[in-house]
Scaffold this active site. Structure first.
Site, short mmCIF file in Angstrom:
data_model
loop_
_atom_site.label_atom_id
_atom_site.label_comp_id
_atom_site.label_asym_id
_atom_site.label_seq_id
_atom_site.Cartn_x
_atom_site.Cartn_y
_atom_site.Cartn_z
N GLY A 95 19.89 8.07 -70.73
CA GLY A 95 19.68 9.47 -71.03
C GLY A 95 20.27 10.36 -69.96
O GLY A 95 21.14 9.94 -69.19
N CYS A 96 19.79 11.58 -69.89
CA CYS A 96 20.32 12.56 -68.94
C CYS A 96 20.28 12.01 -67.52
O CYS A 96 19.25 11.54 -67.05
CB CYS A 96 19.50 13.84 -69.02
SG CYS A 96 19.96 15.08 -67.79
N PHE A 97 21.41 12.08 -66.83
CA PHE A 97 21.46 11.51 -65.49
C PHE A 97 20.68 12.32 -64.46
O PHE A 97 20.40 11.82 -63.38
CB PHE A 97 22.89 11.26 -65.01
CG PHE A 97 23.90 12.36 -65.24
CD1 PHE A 97 23.55 13.70 -65.26
CD2 PHE A 97 25.23 12.03 -65.46
CE1 PHE A 97 24.51 14.69 -65.46
CE2 PHE A 97 26.20 13.01 -65.67
CZ PHE A 97 25.83 14.35 -65.66
#
Length: 224
Positions: free
Chosen positions: A57-59
């Site tokens: 997912g979002c880093f």
């Protein structure tokens, strides 16, 4: 991929359980169906600094989480699994480049093993049962993936996924893929996102609740 302007641009993190653990994901997301088994033992623990590349997912949240894990030396946000010339936020946001938002973790194997990093990855860093997305973010760039940096890492990751499946650790099938591909650092404004912007609404809503829960449950594995 949702647009996240730089002006809304912050870090906290997570612990690691040497014993089996489970993670109740925030905001109604599915929790692990059973305690996670410990990762397989490494046949030969490497010496010197090592690298792990993980996508979940979002880093922003992945970076923030692993920056607070004992034995982790540094974490870099970036893109993995696609070509160098398209490893930039604008291109990856098109969901056509083959990249995943990922983190490059430099760690000390004398303090934490690759298997223990994977245990954190599956138990706390994201929901490994979501396909091509995490929470509000949808698209293949948000997929769950492991990018082994050696044959030993690949073997251990594959064995652990099989073990988690046999243990029925999650209520749904694990979607995590084991992939090939180089890692390319993301733009500077993505780095240390959580640390620099702790009050960002996205971080408050999706990342901090997981970190807070883990810190409360496993304080002995959390480092500030």
């Amino acid at each position: 991929m949702p647009f996240r302007p730089a002006q809304f641009v912050s870090v906290i993190a997570l612990p690691l359980a040497a014993l089996a653990l489970s993670f109740a994901a925030p905001h109604g997301e599915p929790a692990a169906a059973a305690p996670l088994p410990a990762p397989p033992a490494e046949a030969l623990r490497p010496s010197g600094r090592q690298v792990a590349v993980l996508a979940g997912g979002c880093f922003w949240g992945m970076e923030g989480l692993f920056e607070h894990v004992r034995g982790v030396i540094s974490v870099t946000s970036g893109y993995a699994g696609g070509p160098r010339d398209k490893a930039n936020y604008a291109a990856v946001s098109s969901e056509t480049t083959g990249h995943a938002e990922a983190v490059r973790i430099v760690y000390d194997p004398a303090r934490i093993s690759y298997g223990q990093l994977l245990q954190i990855f599956f138990a706390a860093a994201h929901d490994p049962t979501q396909v091509n997305g995490q929470y509000p973010d949808r698209g293949p760039s948000y997929r769950s993936a492991i990018f082994p940096q050696s044959p030993a890492q690949r073997q251990l990751a594959a064995a652990y996924i099989v073990e988690l499946g046999k243990a029925r650790a999650f209520a749904r099938p694990i979607a995590t893929r084991i992939e090939n591909g180089a890692f390319y650092p993301a733009e500077s404004w993505h780095q240390d996102f959580m640390r620099r912007n702790p009050d960002n609404s996205y971080i408050q809503r999706w990342d901090k609740p997981r970190v807070a829960q883990l810190k409360a449950k496993f304080p002995q594995f959390y480092v500030s």
